[in-house]
Design an enzyme around this catalytic site. Structure first.
Site, PDB file in Angstrom:
ATOM      1  CE1 TYR A 142      -3.446  -2.728   0.843  1.00  0.00           C
ATOM      2  CE2 TYR A 142      -4.608  -0.674   1.209  1.00  0.00           C
ATOM      3  CZ  TYR A 142      -4.629  -2.029   0.983  1.00  0.00           C
ATOM      4  OH  TYR A 142      -5.825  -2.681   0.915  1.00  0.00           O
ATOM      5  CE  LYS A 191       1.829 -18.019  -1.968  1.00  0.00           C
ATOM      6  NZ  LYS A 191       0.893 -19.161  -1.995  1.00  0.00           N
ATOM      7  CG  ASP A 223      -2.009 -20.449  -0.445  1.00  0.00           C
ATOM      8  OD1 ASP A 223      -1.470 -20.383   0.684  1.00  0.00           O
ATOM      9  OD2 ASP A 223      -1.523 -21.121  -1.382  1.00  0.00           O
ATOM     10  CG  ASP A 247      -8.020  -4.724   1.885  1.00  0.00           C
ATOM     11  OD1 ASP A 247      -8.933  -4.173   2.515  1.00  0.00           O
ATOM     12  OD2 ASP A 247      -7.987  -4.791   0.646  1.00  0.00           O
ATOM     13  CG  ASP A 251     -13.615  -7.027   2.736  1.00  0.00           C
ATOM     14  OD1 ASP A 251     -13.240  -6.248   3.634  1.00  0.00           O
ATOM     15  OD2 ASP A 251     -14.155  -6.649   1.678  1.00  0.00           O
TER      16      ASP A 251
HETATM   17  C1  IPM Z   1     -10.284  -1.095   4.130  1.00  0.00           C
HETATM   18  C2  IPM Z   1     -10.509  -0.537   2.758  1.00  0.00           C
HETATM   19  C3  IPM Z   1      -9.337   0.348   2.399  1.00  0.00           C
HETATM   20  C4  IPM Z   1      -8.096  -0.514   2.413  1.00  0.00           C
HETATM   21  C5  IPM Z   1      -9.482   1.100   1.071  1.00  0.00           C
HETATM   22  C6  IPM Z   1     -10.713   1.960   1.056  1.00  0.00           C
HETATM   23  C7  IPM Z   1      -8.258   1.915   0.762  1.00  0.00           C
HETATM   24  O1  IPM Z   1     -10.693  -1.576   1.845  1.00  0.00           O
HETATM   25  O2  IPM Z   1     -10.207  -0.284   5.081  1.00  0.00           O
HETATM   26  O3  IPM Z   1     -10.203  -2.305   4.268  1.00  0.00           O
HETATM   27  O4  IPM Z   1      -7.812  -1.209   1.433  1.00  0.00           O
HETATM   28  O5  IPM Z   1      -7.394  -0.495   3.429  1.00  0.00           O
HETATM   29 MG    MG Z   2     -10.804  -3.496   2.762  1.00  0.00          MG
END
Ligand code: IPM
Ligand code: MG
Length: 355
Positions: A142, A191, A223, A247, A251
């Site tokens: 990032y 990884k 993975d 990240d 999710d």
């Molecule tokens: C998160 C989001 C952010 C990230 C984006 C919006 C830059 O997906 O906070 O997880 O990737 O960190």
């Molecule tokens: Mg995110």
């Protein structure tokens, strides 16, 4: 107590969900005799429209001068054509970096009353889901250099991933300390079979683990971790991982608990000032329709009370109010199973009434 809170409403559903979290904070202030003052800090696409940049310096100063920061979500298709350095997301990345927030904590806990919304097979869900993703937040790919150039008549893009030992060590300590307050198991995700960054990650995390002999450390390739999270999430207590893997896995981890709309996050550095936000995005498709689930943001506000303001009883009151609302059948669209559906406003109201 008097506390100042920088408020970043953001884009899409951001203003709606932040509005409900502020209502809940005001209910807490009234009940416990505190004063919270709110300071607007525009960031994201709306800031691009108003100021030409996703994070104006004045907003950054507001965030750095308040006791804590509450954020909705930023971004949306309207700003997709922005040059990469001026995208709404860049505002968020700059803010995280400028505030020194190297640890992002994302709990994945299944609410008992929402087990029907869990997309996993019922025998897997029955084993329970209660783990925390500790994500490194201001390093890795990032924050490496990004470039796109033309080579041999075609476009070539490059993103650099790098990590230094100290960047790994400090977040590893956070993970081990958190594990001590939980079930004493850290799974470090990397990884290391492919990436140098991951080999360094694994070595440093192993070194840090020696200082926590009472905590079990396991290493897992990313993975495999993605697969294990849906095969048997009950095996996880604390997952610690680098920025990009965190990240993605966070999710996945949120959705198996029922809905990404329920999950808060805190981002912390060395001090007590943190950035608190739901982990979901700005959901432009439902923006302005009173359909968003504000619970992720409301639980983020609870984390702020607990971690930045040391207000444990107040945080407990918010979490109990959310539990009670769910127990009483209050549901937004994302977690509804056929019954009546509350809007964002209605859910905020239902939680305030239970504070
Ligand atoms: C998160 C989001 C952010 C990230 C984006 C919006 C830059 O997906 O906070 O997880 O990737 O960190
Ligand atoms: Mg995110």
């Amino acid at each position: 107590m008097n506390k100042s809170i920088a408020v970043i409403r953001g884009d899409g559903i951001g203003p709606e969900i932040v509005g409900e979290a502020i209502r809940v904070l005001d209910a807490v202030a009234a009940k416990f005799g505190h004063t919270f003052t709110y300071h607007e800090a525009p960031m994201g696409g709306n800031a691009i429209d108003a100021f030409g940049v996703p994070l104006p310096d004045s907003s950054l100063e507001t965030c750095l001068s308040c006791d804590s920061v509450l954020l909705g979500a930023v971004g949306g298709p309207k700003w997709d054509a922005q040059p990469p350095a001026n995208r709404p997301e860049r505002g968020l990345l700059r803010l995280r970096s400028a505030m020194g927030l190297y640890t992002n904590i994302r709990p994945a806990r299944m609410f008992a009353d929402l087990s029907a919304a869990c997309p996993l097979r019922s025998d897997i869900a029955a084993r329970g889901i209660d783990f925390v993703v500790v994500r490194e937040l201001i390093g890795g790919v990032y924050f490496g250099s990004h470039s796109t150039e033309t080579v041999d008549g075609e476009q070539k893009a490059t993103d650099i991933m790098s990590y230094s030992e100290h960047e790994i060590r400090r977040v590893a300590h956070v993970a081990f300390q958190m594990a001590r307050k939980r079930r004493r198991r850290v799974t470090s995700v990397d990884k290391a079979n492919v990436l140098d960054c991951s080999r360094l990650w694994r070595r440093v995390v192993t070194e840090v683990a020696a200082e926590y002999p009472d905590v079990e450390l396991l290493h897992m390739y990313v993975d495999n971790a993605a697969m294990q999270i849906v095969r048997d999430p009950s095996q996880f207590d604390v997952i610690v991982t680098e920025n990009l893997f965190g990240d993605i896995l966070s999710d996945e981890a949120s959705q198996i608990t029922g809905s990404i709309g329920m999950i808060p996050s805190s981002s912390m550095g060395e001090g007590t000032r943190g950035l608190y936000e739901p982990i979901h995005g700005s959901a432009p498709d439902i923006a302005g329709q009173d359909k968003a689930n504000p619970i992720g943001t409301i639980l983020a506000a609870a984390m702020m009370l607990r971690y930045s303001f040391d207000m444990a009883a107040e945080a407990d009151a918010v979490e109990a109010a959310v539990d009670a609302a769910l127990k009483d059948g209050c549901r937004c669209g994302d977690i509804a199973q056929g019954g009546a559906v509350l809007g964002c406003r209605g859910m905020g109201e239902a939680i305030c009434q239970r504070i």
